[in-house]
Design an enzyme around this catalytic site. Structure first.
Site, PDB file in Angstrom:
ATOM      1  N   LYS A   1      18.848  85.804  79.335  1.00 37.79           N
ATOM      2  CA  LYS A   1      18.413  84.950  77.796  1.00 37.79           C
ATOM      3  C   LYS A   1      18.931  83.394  78.527  1.00 37.79           C
ATOM      4  CE  LYS A   1      16.690  84.007  74.197  1.00 37.79           C
ATOM      5  NZ  LYS A   1      15.026  84.041  73.713  1.00 37.79           N
TER       6      LYS A   1
ATOM      7  N   ASP B   1      19.200  88.106  70.243  1.00 40.16           N
ATOM      8  CA  ASP B   1      18.662  88.569  71.071  1.00 40.16           C
ATOM      9  C   ASP B   1      19.618  89.336  72.392  1.00 40.16           C
ATOM     10  OD1 ASP B   1      16.066  88.095  69.464  1.00 40.16           O
ATOM     11  OD2 ASP B   1      15.895  86.033  69.989  1.00 40.16           O
TER      12      ASP B   1
ATOM     13  N   GLU C   1      14.470  85.803  79.806  1.00 40.74           N
ATOM     14  CA  GLU C   1      13.602  85.173  78.698  1.00 40.74           C
ATOM     15  C   GLU C   1      13.630  83.747  78.264  1.00 40.74           C
ATOM     16  OE1 GLU C   1      13.611  86.259  73.580  1.00 40.74           O
ATOM     17  OE2 GLU C   1      14.612  87.759  74.960  1.00 40.74           O
ATOM     18  N   GLY C   2      12.416  83.134  77.666  1.00 43.33           N
ATOM     19  CA  GLY C   2      12.190  81.725  77.892  1.00 43.33           C
ATOM     20  C   GLY C   2      12.672  81.620  76.319  1.00 43.33           C
TER      21      GLY C   2
ATOM     22  N   GLY D   1      11.810  79.860  72.527  1.00 45.86           N
ATOM     23  CA  GLY D   1      10.086  79.107  72.064  1.00 45.86           C
ATOM     24  C   GLY D   1       9.072  78.944  72.157  1.00 45.86           C
TER      25      GLY D   1
ATOM     26  N   GLY E   1       8.419  87.468  69.485  1.00 54.74           N
ATOM     27  CA  GLY E   1       8.673  88.751  69.985  1.00 54.74           C
ATOM     28  C   GLY E   1       8.821  89.247  71.111  1.00 54.74           C
TER      29      GLY E   1
ATOM     30  N   SER F   1      19.878  79.674  70.505  1.00 58.01           N
ATOM     31  CA  SER F   1      20.639  78.887  69.368  1.00 58.01           C
ATOM     32  C   SER F   1      19.971  80.041  68.560  1.00 58.01           C
ATOM     33  CB  SER F   1      19.776  77.523  69.031  1.00 58.01           C
ATOM     34  OG  SER F   1      18.436  77.585  69.059  1.00 58.01           O
TER      35      SER F   1
END
Length: 228
Positions: free
Chosen positions: A38, A55, A117-118, A120, A15, A42
């Site tokens: 972001k 996202d 935001e990363g 994974g 999340g 992928s």
């Protein structure tokens, strides 16, 4: 230049985007200008405008600054697989230095709060000798950790926090996101994490099947992320 934070997760699917959008909303509700990035995503869909990631589009919707899609998601990859494998298949090279350049452009755009935001977990590979964790190190940004509240979350959270600290970055705060309904011993797990994680708890997000990040914003306290 405002405050910038890298949003990491204890794993994929915990999340990060949902919580990031809620943090952006909480900041906007406090009268702040916000932006989000972001850097790599992928699982992008083909559209008339090019590859688009859900996202990244959600972050673009939640922020107050108007940024172009390539500014929000400079590295868009189609297959819904690990970014470094998707990049190899697409014949692209993922570079933390190039990502940092895009991030610095957004960081200087005038927002009070910028979230990066990363993808994974903390040590997501970008290539043979490159990891996404090198990006916040290059930018020297504090980290907000999203903990997916489910079985195993304590181990994942503590290992992530250790890795963040060993990379020389401060853990600015963490968010408990209940990704599963009816987690066993939820309060006990939450109390353990509060006792062991060396950062303030920014909020507890209850389990929800919706993606109503605006409603979730009320569960978050962004004050530890703002100048005192």
């Amino acid at each position: 230049m405002g405050r910038t934070y890298f949003v990491a997760g204890t794993d994929t699917g915990v999340g990060k985007t949902f919580v990031s959008a809620a943090l952006l909303t909480a900041a906007a509700n406090a009268g702040l200008q916000t932006a989000a990035i972001k850097p790599v995503a992928s699982g992008c869909a083909r559209t008339e405008a090019g590859l688009r990631n859900g996202d990244a589009l959600l972050l673009q919707e939640a922020m107050t600054l108007e940024l172009s899609y390539p500014q929000v998601n400079p590295f868009a990859l189609e297959p819904p697989i690990a970014p470094h494998i998707a990049a190899i298949e697409a014949g692209k090279q993922l570079s933390p230095a190039r990502m940092a350049g895009v991030c610095r452009g957004v960081m200087s755009a005038g927002a009070d709060l910028v979230l990066i935001e990363g993808a994974g977990g903390w040590r997501t590979p970008l290539g043979p000798r490159a990891f996404l964790s090198q990006l916040p190190r290059e930018l020297n940004t504090p980290v907000v950790l999203v903990v997916g509240m489910q079985l195993g979350c304590i181990n994942h959270a503590l290992l992530s926090a250790e890795a963040i600290r060993s990379d020389g970055l401060p853990l600015a705060g963490w968010v408990a996101n209940f990704v599963c309904e009816g987690m066993a011993r939820a309060e006990e797990n939450l109390a353990t994490l509060e006792a062991l994680l060396p950062a303030p708890l920014l909020g507890v997000v209850p389990h929800s099947e919706t993606r109503d990040y605006q409603a979730v914003a009320q569960h978050l306290d962004i004050r530890p992320l703002l100048p005192s």
